[in-house]
Design a protein around this motif. Sequence first.
Motif: not given
Length: 188
Positions: A120-126
């Motif tokens: 995941p990228d940062d947005d997907q983690v958030r």
Amino acid sequence: MARISVDVDGSRYTDEVEPRMLLVQYLRERLGKVGTVVGCDTGNCGACTVHLGGRSAKSCSVLAVQADGQQVTTVEGLARDGELHPVQAAFHDNHALQCGFCTPGMIMQSLDLLAEQPDPDDDQVREGLEGNLCRCTGYQNIVRAVRDAADRMRPGAGPEAERTAAGAQTPHPRESADSAERTGGRQG
């Protein structure tokens, strides 16, 4: 009273429970699995997140009778032979906690996220953690920890990742050279 049989962290339990008993109450009060935290009792904070049948679930929103015949994994069931799970190790190494109250739920939800989105990228983690609240941090270290855990769990990312993909655990952070490097050479 209702009779349930549940596999929790690899052990089978058969008990009589009140039909209205919540899974979080059963885990904590009957089985002593106090790593599963009681937060808001409304399903909003995610501190009580466990895996139920292989998927994350907020255990304050599930009755113990609904877990009958299922497998439950708590944060206490992740470490093997004294070695932290890669997600636990990544949270430790990246200082992804302050008070630690939300951490068990964050770790359990992160596992679910990484099962669905292994890189995941940062947005997907958030987005993947949006149902879990932390009152202490700005989430940056939590996001960093989940991305680090994804790297650790990626097949082919080195011998540690290959062992993890095969079901073994990565070395404890205190035993890894990069952990010593991050802490200025201090061990532990």
